[in-house]
Motif scaffolding. Structure first.
Motif, mmCIF file in Angstrom:
data_model
loop_
_atom_site.group_PDB
_atom_site.id
_atom_site.type_symbol
_atom_site.label_atom_id
_atom_site.label_comp_id
_atom_site.label_asym_id
_atom_site.label_seq_id
_atom_site.Cartn_x
_atom_site.Cartn_y
_atom_site.Cartn_z
ATOM 1 N N GLY A 189 72.793 26.130 69.864
ATOM 2 C CA GLY A 189 71.919 27.603 68.173
ATOM 3 C C GLY A 189 71.637 27.750 68.662
ATOM 4 N N ILE A 190 70.981 28.537 69.370
ATOM 5 C CA ILE A 190 69.717 29.474 70.273
ATOM 6 C C ILE A 190 69.757 31.027 70.026
ATOM 7 N N GLY A 191 69.411 31.840 69.131
ATOM 8 C CA GLY A 191 69.501 32.947 69.064
ATOM 9 C C GLY A 191 68.311 33.837 69.546
ATOM 10 N N THR A 192 68.520 34.941 69.789
ATOM 11 C CA THR A 192 67.551 35.905 70.344
ATOM 12 C C THR A 192 67.720 37.391 69.689
ATOM 13 N N LEU A 193 66.986 38.071 69.546
ATOM 14 C CA LEU A 193 67.094 39.348 69.252
ATOM 15 C C LEU A 193 65.634 40.314 69.870
ATOM 16 N N ARG A 194 66.094 41.623 70.264
ATOM 17 C CA ARG A 194 65.425 42.426 70.904
ATOM 18 C C ARG A 194 65.310 43.677 70.172
ATOM 19 N N PHE A 195 63.746 43.648 70.007
ATOM 20 C CA PHE A 195 64.139 45.586 69.557
ATOM 21 C C PHE A 195 63.317 46.228 70.175
ATOM 22 N N ILE A 196 64.019 47.371 71.110
ATOM 23 C CA ILE A 196 63.405 48.271 72.332
ATOM 24 C C ILE A 196 63.329 49.271 71.231
ATOM 25 N N TYR A 197 62.370 49.807 71.356
ATOM 26 C CA TYR A 197 61.996 51.217 71.139
ATOM 27 C C TYR A 197 61.130 52.589 72.577
ATOM 28 N N LYS A 202 60.544 54.718 63.842
ATOM 29 C CA LYS A 202 61.533 55.107 65.332
ATOM 30 C C LYS A 202 62.626 54.268 65.410
ATOM 31 N N GLY A 203 64.068 55.508 65.775
ATOM 32 C CA GLY A 203 65.333 54.866 66.290
ATOM 33 C C GLY A 203 65.041 53.937 67.080
ATOM 34 N N HIS A 204 65.886 53.240 67.018
ATOM 35 C CA HIS A 204 65.476 51.837 68.598
ATOM 36 C C HIS A 204 67.174 51.099 68.258
ATOM 37 N N GLU A 205 67.216 50.598 69.702
ATOM 38 C CA GLU A 205 68.358 49.464 69.867
ATOM 39 C C GLU A 205 67.890 48.355 69.653
ATOM 40 N N ILE A 206 68.788 47.532 68.967
ATOM 41 C CA ILE A 206 68.763 46.123 69.036
ATOM 42 C C ILE A 206 69.352 45.551 70.118
ATOM 43 N N LEU A 207 69.584 44.315 71.209
ATOM 44 C CA LEU A 207 69.675 43.654 71.771
ATOM 45 C C LEU A 207 70.087 41.750 70.800
ATOM 46 N N TYR A 208 71.134 41.524 70.574
ATOM 47 C CA TYR A 208 71.340 40.557 70.173
ATOM 48 C C TYR A 208 72.341 39.141 70.360
ATOM 49 N N TYR A 209 71.883 38.469 71.478
ATOM 50 C CA TYR A 209 71.614 37.074 71.686
ATOM 51 C C TYR A 209 72.306 35.955 70.821
ATOM 52 N N GLY A 210 73.554 35.320 70.604
ATOM 53 C CA GLY A 210 73.712 34.083 70.513
ATOM 54 C C GLY A 210 74.490 34.074 69.609
ATOM 55 N N PRO A 211 74.767 32.434 68.310
ATOM 56 C CA PRO A 211 75.830 32.317 67.730
ATOM 57 C C PRO A 211 76.115 32.178 67.237
ATOM 58 N N GLU A 212 75.780 33.861 66.046
ATOM 59 C CA GLU A 212 76.543 33.992 64.952
ATOM 60 C C GLU A 212 77.385 35.064 65.139
#
Length: 992
Positions: free
Chosen positions: A585-593, A739-749
């Motif tokens: 049940g662990i989630g990770t969000l990374r917002f990369i600019y 600014k525009g950016h990229e989001i990386l999501y790894y999680g159960p949702e």
């Protein structure tokens, strides 16, 4: 059946030799019957296993008749198994007269047996016996000239013995079967051997391990001894080592923890005893003192059969010595100690705790440590670090087999004394005794510990390490498996009672680490050593048997971005890379600019500054407490060309955590006092960084690879920092977020759920500017030159770097991988064999041909080593010889090739690694990773391909040679033969 055998033995205890022989025969028959039963699978019956119903790892524990314990947990994330073989012997078990033996033995355990590591053991053994006796004589000689002459004799006989030896056969076999992370460590309580193996290689792994644990042979002793010397010399300038040793000596004056060190004394290192090392091996390396710990993709029943097959006849020692020591008297007033060294000043306090097997006390100790210091909302985090009352302060409990320790460690601000930091630490400890914390903080701590456990279950290393810790500390698995349950029942009253009993204001040891010259630092002089024979093209019958063994191959699985991940647009200028977590049940969000310190060198200062601030609605302490309650954390950092905001924790709380973090970043309330304080801390940390050899070498590497202009562009001067305002820093963050950016999501949702959550919790400006991804080029090296930086140390750090400006060519990738595996790829590589094993020039050395990470960058080749100052010329010349005239060995090539293919067969790109791999491929203009193409090419490669790669990419390069070391001790005349020598300052490489 076991009782029946025992009765026979008792009955014939005083019988004739005939009767004794009869018993031996009966034992063999019974053992054979047991073996047949094993092969039929009866050992695999569940009733034979020790299991715990509530165990989250669903572990199975099996004990062989000889006492060998086998801990097993299944994790099918990838077709590999993390193995640890743990021995209950460490520095505390060394004889006081010959310390360092357990650590010596750890090194020697990689040298082979009577079956491998040798061409002819019968011919080799008399020479090894002679070497053993020569060392015993050497120990008695005191005259320096006589010792030198005698060591020359040892060196001569050792060379003769090496002509029969086959160095690194253990490492070759591990590489051949696809093992990773071949290594070991020794501490006060344990010696542990680690291998990460493919799941189809249990049989070969067990066969190889059983050989060295039952029949280890001490060979290559004098060159390995030199490696231990290097390890000792590397530790000399480490002030943390001095602090730790002084602290232990104060806490345990009557226990080996405090009386001796794991690596041993200088005198004992100069006078080793092979005879005593053999005694340690024969005494402690016995099945009833050892555990095999395994986590990965395997069948426990089959694993037990294999382990029985190879380890079942290992003779136990019924009389493993029990460590005898006097119970330490209570400490009734602070014990003060002082050490000096050139690194930054620090202070350490330690309180004595019970042994790890005192489960209840140590559970409360862990909670108490987290209440004080958890990196977010602990008392010290909020009262001291958040309030900038010290450079840093932290605390926590450490378990050991015989005692435990509760630590507080702090570093002073500019103008602050160590005594003042001590008082801050004692003040926070007093809050524990006085109950100045809430039950809610304990509850949040337990939730975060549950999150830590969840994360640890993702890792085979962490899972297997739990077994090691339980075994070494003699903790029943039913107790170890229920650690989280013990935490749940802990109350505020428990913590207060613990602190009052163990963390008093007068029962501690304190070590002040002050700056100064340590006159006790005397390196061990390097003896004259003749390089030993490498015998690369020789192989033992044992190795050939492993080489010819047939295993069911594991088919490689290559990542498919179209199936293993997905992409979607959140809104204009914002793309999302999505990967579902099917594990927990662990989630990770990374917002990369795409903006970093080359664009704005103040970014990291802004990120650090904002972490001290609150918003109009919430204080900094409120935000930290809320994040901790949510069991989530966040980190913000910039590299040269990108900035990343990473938020991770319990998935159901992630949206709230994102809102909380973004509210801070958009609406932080400036505080000029905090900023002024922060600037002073930065200036102090800059001074401190120049006192650390590790920090200096890191700065030199950056300077060497990217150049002086890069350092100037990305590092602010002290004056520039002093002129920074809150508005500048906070505006830089707000501007970045727009600014525009990229989001990386790894999680159960689900993808739809996370898309909906992001639209709710993540703020995006209208028509955000999309920033182009940029990269920093490496410095080119058109001609040889030497860069020298003065740092007072007994050892130098050396790095040679070459860049000819060649751009990415995917057709070369497979050949470069094969070259790196053969030449510089670990313990079985040419570099390791030559620089450490044969020539004894360093504890560690490496060389690598590095491919570009993007289409704009270049290939570079570099080699590095750390060694004694008087070995500089030999080290450089040794590297030059093997780099330009690569040693050729068909056997070594075959081992490297099979090992590389085996690793590729078991490589799995999963989790967040899928998204990172996608981004890496995109930078190189690739639609998919090259692994599939590489695999098919490597299968058909020959030694000629490695030679051709070396000729094309490595031979006759020009270099910048960079050396960090004591200029007065280095051979400048020799360095001038490499190229023009430029001495630069620490200010040049750090940029301040």
């Amino acid at each position: 059946m076991k009782n029946f055998t025992t009765n026979i033995v008792v009955f014939y205890e005083n019988a004739t030799n005939f009767a004794k022989n009869y018993i031996i025969t009966m034992k063999k028959i019974i053992f054979a019957l047991v073996s047949i039963a094993i092969l039929m699978g009866t050992v695999g019956c569940s009733k034979k296993y020790e299991k715990v119903a509530s165990d989250p790892m669903k572990s199975k524990i099996y004990t062989l008749d000889n006492g060998l314990k086998v801990y097993m947990t299944v994790n099918k994330e990838e077709p590999r198994i993390q193995t640890y073989i743990a021995v209950r012997v460490g520095g505390k078990n060394d004889p006081a007269q010959t310390t360092g033996l357990a650590h010596y033995l750890e090194h020697i355990m990689f040298k082979g047996t009577d079956e491998y590591g040798t061409q002819d053991y019968a011919a080799e053994k008399p020479l090894l016996d002679e070497i053993e006796q020569l060392y015993e004589q050497y120990r008695e000689i005191t005259d320096p000239e006589e010792r030198k002459a005698h060591y020359h004799l040892i060196d001569s006989v050792s060379y003769l013995a090496s002509t029969y030896a086959i160095p690194n056969e253990y490492d070759k076999m591990m590489s051949m079967i696809g093992a990773r992370g071949t290594n070991a460590w020794t501490s006060e309580d344990e010696t542990v051997y680690t291998e990460d193996i493919p799941s189809n290689q249990i049989d070969n792994w067990a066969k190889i391990q059983a050989g060295r644990f039952k029949n280890n042979v001490i060979r290559g002793f004098h060159t390995e001894l030199e490696a231990v010397y290097e390890e000792y010399n590397r530790s000399l300038p480490q002030d943390s080592r001095k602090m730790w040793e002084a602290l232990f000596a104060g806490l345990w004056p009557h226990h080996p923890y405090g009386q001796q060190t794991v690596i041993g004394t200088q005198e004992h290192l100069k006078n080793p005893s092979i005879t005593n090392i053999k005694k340690t091996y024969n005494t402690y390396y016995r099945p009833n003192n050892v555990a095999i710990c395994m986590s990965g993709d395997f069948n426990p029943d089959e694993a037990v059969k294999i382990i029985e097959k190879y380890f079942g006849d290992w003779e136990p020692n019924p009389e493993i010595p029990e460590l005898k020591y006097s119970e330490e008297a209570p400490i009734t007033s602070p014990i003060e100690k002082e050490v000096v060294g050139q690194e930054a000043e620090m202070v350490t306090l330690g309180w004595r705790l019970p042994a790890a097997k005192d489960l209840e006390t140590n559970a409360v100790a862990q909670i108490a440590g987290s209440i004080l210091s958890n990196g977010q909302a602990g008392l010290i985090d909020l009262d001291i670090n958040q309030q900038q009352k010290a450079m840093f302060l932290q605390a926590g409990a450490e378990n050991m087999a015989d005692y435990g320790i509760f630590l507080a460690l702090g570093q002073p601000k500019e103008g602050q004394t160590l005594e003042e930091v001590r008082d801050l630490a004692l003040g926070e400890i007093a809050k524990l005794r006085n109950g100045e914390f809430s039950q809610e903080l304990i509850d949040a701590t337990i939730n975060n510990l549950r999150l830590e456990e969840m994360r640890s279950l993702e890792s085979n290393r962490a899972r297997a390490q739990k077994f090691v810790d339980a075994f070494i500390s003699r903790i029943d698995w039913k107790d170890a498996a229920n650690e989280i349950e013990r935490y749940k029942g802990i109350t505020k009253d428990d913590v207060v009672a613990f602190a009052k009993e163990y963390l008093q204001d007068n029962n501690y040891v304190i070590v002040y680490k002050r700056q100064g010259i340590d006159e006790s630092e005397k390196k061990i002089e390097a003896p004259a050593i003749t390089p030993i024979a490498t015998n690369r093209d020789k192989k033992s019958a044992f190795l050939q048997e492993v080489e010819n063994s047939s295993v069911k191959p594991i088919e490689p699985v290559f990542v498919d971005f179209s199936k293993d991940m997905s992409k979607f647009d959140l809104c204009k200028g914002v793309d999302v890379l999505y990967k579902k977590n099917e594990t927990n049940g662990i989630g990770t969000l990374r917002f990369i600019y795409n903006r970093g310190t080359e664009d704005d060198p103040a970014l990291n200062f802004a990120f650090d500054y904002v972490s001290y601030l609150g918003t109009p609605e919430l204080s900094a302490e409120d935000i930290a407490a809320k994040m901790y309650d949510l069991a989530c954390d966040f980190r913000i950092a910039a590299d040269a060309h990108s900035s990343t905001i990473s938020i991770s924790g319990l998935s159901e709380n992630l949206p709230e955590a994102v809102s909380l973090v973004e509210n801070l970043l958009y609406n932080a309330t400036p505080d000029e006092d905090i900023l002024a304080n922060y600037k002073q801390d930065i200036f102090k940390s800059r001074i401190d960084s120049k006192t650390s050899q590790r920090s200096c070498y890191s700065a030199l590497q950056r300077y060497l690879f990217f150049g002086a202009d890069f350092v100037k562009k990305t590092v602010l001067s002290n004056g520039q920092i002093d002129s920074l305002s809150s508005e500048q820093l906070l505006s830089a963050i707000r501007d970045l977020l727009g600014k525009g950016h990229e989001i990386l999501y790894y999680g159960p949702e689900s993808e739809s759920k996370i898309k909906a959550d992001l639209k709710t919790c993540h703020k995006v400006g209208e028509n955000p500017e999309v920033l182009e991804e940029k990269f920093t080029p490496y410095v080119t090296t058109p001609e040889n030159k030497v860069t020298l930086v003065n740092y007072d140390s007994k050892q130098f750090n050396y790095l040679q770097h070459s860049n000819r400006g060649e751009k990415f060519d995917k057709s070369q990738s497979a050949y470069i991988d094969m070259f790196n595996e053969y030449f510089g790829g670990g313990m079985n590589s040419i570099v390791f064999q030559e620089m450490r094993e044969a020539r004894a020039l360093a504890y560690s050395a490496g060389a690598y041909l590095s491919e570009p990470s993007n289409l704009d960058n270049d290939y570079i080749f570099y080699a590095s080593i750390g060694s004694q100052n008087d070995k500089l010329q030999k080290a450089v010349e040794g590297f030059d010889e093997i780099i330009n005239n690569i040693p050729v060995s068909e056997n070594a090539f075959k081992v490297a090739k099979e090992g590389l293919l085996s690793k590729m067969r078991t490589d799995r790109t999963n989790g967040m690694k899928v998204l990172n791999a996608y981004r890496s491929c995109r930078r190189l203009g690739l639609d998919e990773p090259l692994a599939k193409e590489k695999f098919s090419k490597i299968e058909n490669m020959t030694m000629d391909d490695v030679i051709a790669t070396q000729q094309k990419w490595v031979k006759d390069r020009t270099y910048i040679y960079a050396i960090l070391g004591s200029v007065e001790d280095l051979d400048i005349e020799f360095l001038n033969t490499l190229g023009p020598v430029e001495q630069i300052s620490l200010e040049d490489i750090f940029g301040y």
